[in-house]
Design an enzyme around this catalytic site. Structure first.
Site, PDB file in Angstrom:
ATOM      1  N   CYS A 279       5.154  74.732 -13.963  1.00 24.92           N
ATOM      2  CA  CYS A 279       6.515  74.727 -14.534  1.00 24.92           C
ATOM      3  C   CYS A 279       7.052  76.135 -14.698  1.00 24.92           C
ATOM      4  O   CYS A 279       8.024  76.525 -14.074  1.00 24.92           O
ATOM      5  CB  CYS A 279       6.490  74.044 -15.890  1.00 24.92           C
ATOM      6  N   ILE A 280       6.403  76.910 -15.572  1.00 28.54           N
ATOM      7  CA  ILE A 280       6.979  78.204 -15.962  1.00 28.54           C
ATOM      8  C   ILE A 280       7.205  79.132 -14.780  1.00 28.54           C
ATOM      9  O   ILE A 280       8.263  79.761 -14.682  1.00 28.54           O
ATOM     10  CB  ILE A 280       6.113  78.859 -17.061  1.00 28.54           C
TER      11      ILE A 280
END
Ligand code: SAJ
Length: 442
Positions: A279-280
């Site tokens: 995600c990040i």
């Protein structure tokens, strides 16, 4: 049936828990969501392309750390939860959640194919009076610009009249012992008020956390991107501060601990070997890509990505200076990497910076082994690697340098300190260890 009758019929099914639920994608987001829906009393079917996962679920075998094994087994036994590879079950589904990956391609462009293909498959069977909710993190506009036309064209149904559509970002933090799917607040943004109301009704009936309604899917899509971009950029700030602090002979870790004493206006982020996970490191590039459609270049996102992506090489550079002080060239030195998972106490190695650190050492001729109690082996770029069996005295003393890249909490760092020649701790995992003679921090 009028639009109101369609909406009220679906709301009633949600209320009396006769709504049939389908969850597309049984990964770290979809399986916990499917379990919570089944626990709340909705007969739930997971649609998963990987047959092995389908079989494991149907045998009551859990494979996601955040799911309680016994709960899944019990729900499957009771017939409340099952899995299939067959999309045709959508024809009987009232609530369909899409929880498929939204990765980047090799050029850091969004790969929205999983979402698109799911929408195409759903549209073949979508029935009147159902609602589709996208949970995958994506660029603002995906729900209305990509999903909506595919679902309408494929089903011949009209969104907002025959079926409903919303976006509700997943907020799973793998390994988080406090916040799970059930007790994390949920944001919901529908295509029209009716879609928002129906989606909110379903999440309210399943989750303990509050359901926060917003005016459109775009707001919900953008808030999720903001959440993760905020993390990405603040981690980049911590990394850049670490590099500056090292040059100035200041401990970044002491600086952050001091800054944390401010009870407002500061949240601690920590430096490390880079940013991993699914995600990040990825999500901000979904926004960067979409922003270019509006002739805007997201400078801060690009810069934070450059800083974070430079950290694995920075770790190798720092290690080479440590070995140099010990009169050992990097070339031929034995390096023991502690932790390859992308963050502590989980087994996921996706985009893990530790893998890039290992690549960097090997490119310069180091002999690298790793130990990770959560990752006994992994395949990376076609090469299979296996963890050393045990973190014993011999393995530690064998290494010219031990590099900690993941701060797993189930490692005896006192033992590591007392049996290693030298340790480069990039995550301050050894903060409780008193004897610092052979430890250097990022
Ligand atoms: N990291 C740092 N310094 C920090 C925090 C994290 O270097 O101060 C690194 C981690 O080691 C890891 C990466 O960044 O490699 C991502 O860390 P993360 O804590 O954001 O972990 P994720 O990606 O598994 O989970 C995140 C969620 N995390 C938190 O909110 C704490 C959240 O951002 C999302 O709900 C989730 O991704 C998602 O699926 O979007």
């Amino acid at each position: 049936m009028s639009r109101d009758e369609v909406k009220n019929a679906l709301l009633q099914k949600i209320k009396d828990k006769t709504a049939a639920v389908a969850v597309i994608g049984l990964g770290y987001v979809g399986l916990p969501l499917a379990v919570e829906k089944a626990k709340a009393g909705y007969r739930t079917i997971g649609i998963e392309v990987q047959k092995s996962k389908v079989d494991m679920v149907n045998e009551g075998h859990n494979y996601i750390g955040d799911v309680v094994d016994a709960e899944l087994e019990d729900l499957v036994k009771k017939g409340m939860l099952s899995a299939t590879t067959d999309f045709s079950i959508v024809k009987d589904a009232d609530f369909i959640a899409i929880c498929v990956p939204t990765p980047l391609d090799d050029y850091q462009q969004p790969d929205i194919s999983y979402v698109r293909n799911s929408a195409i498959d759903i549209s073949k069977y979508l029935k009147k009076g159902s609602i589709v909710v996208l949970e995958s993190t994506t660029y603002p506009g995906t729900t209305e610009e990509l999903l909506l036309p595919i679902l309408e064209e494929g089903s011949g149904l009209k969104c907002g009249e025959d079926f409903f559509l919303a976006y509700s970002p997943e907020r799973v933090d793998p390994g988080n012992k406090i916040y799970k799917t059930k007790n994390t607040p949920k944001v919901v943004g529908g295509v029209g008020k009716d879609s928002t109301e129906i989606a909110a009704a379903m999440y309210n009936s399943v989750l303990d956390g509050c359901v926060h309604e917003v005016s459109s899917p775009k707001v919900a899509e953008m808030e999720k991107i903001l959440e993760n971009t905020y993390r990405n950029i603040n981690i980049a700030l911590a990394n850049e501060m670490a590099i500056i602090c090292k040059k100035m002979g200041i401990s970044i870790w002491e600086v952050i601990d001091a800054a944390k004493t401010k009870p407002y206006g500061f949240q601690a982020f920590y430096p490390g070997p880079g940013v991993g996970g699914h995600c990040i490191p990825l999500d901000p590039y979904y926004l960067a890509w979409k922003a270019r459609e509006y002739d805007y270049h997201t400078k801060l996102i690009e810069t934070s990505g450059i800083i974070n992506d430079s950290m694995p090489d920075y770790v190798v550079e720092r290690a080479s200076k440590i070995l140099n002080r010990l009169k050992k060239p990097l070339n031929g030195s034995k390096i023991l990497i502690l932790g390859v998972a992308y963050k502590q106490d989980i087994d996921d190695i996706r985009h893990s910076p530790a893998l890039k650190v290992i690549e960097g050492f090997e490119r310069l001729g180091s002999i690298v082994n790793y130990y990770d109690p959560y990752v006994p082996y992994y395949d990376y770029k076609g090469a299979k690697r296996t963890s050393i069996k045990e973190l014993n005295k011999q393995e530690l003393q064998n290494a010219d340098l031990v590099v900690i890249t993941t701060a797993h909490t189930n490692i005896d760092y006192e033992f590591v300190q007392s049996n290693s020649k030298f340790i480069f701790d990039t995550k301050n995992a050894m903060k409780e260890v008193e004897n610092r003679d052979n430890i250097e921090l990022l």
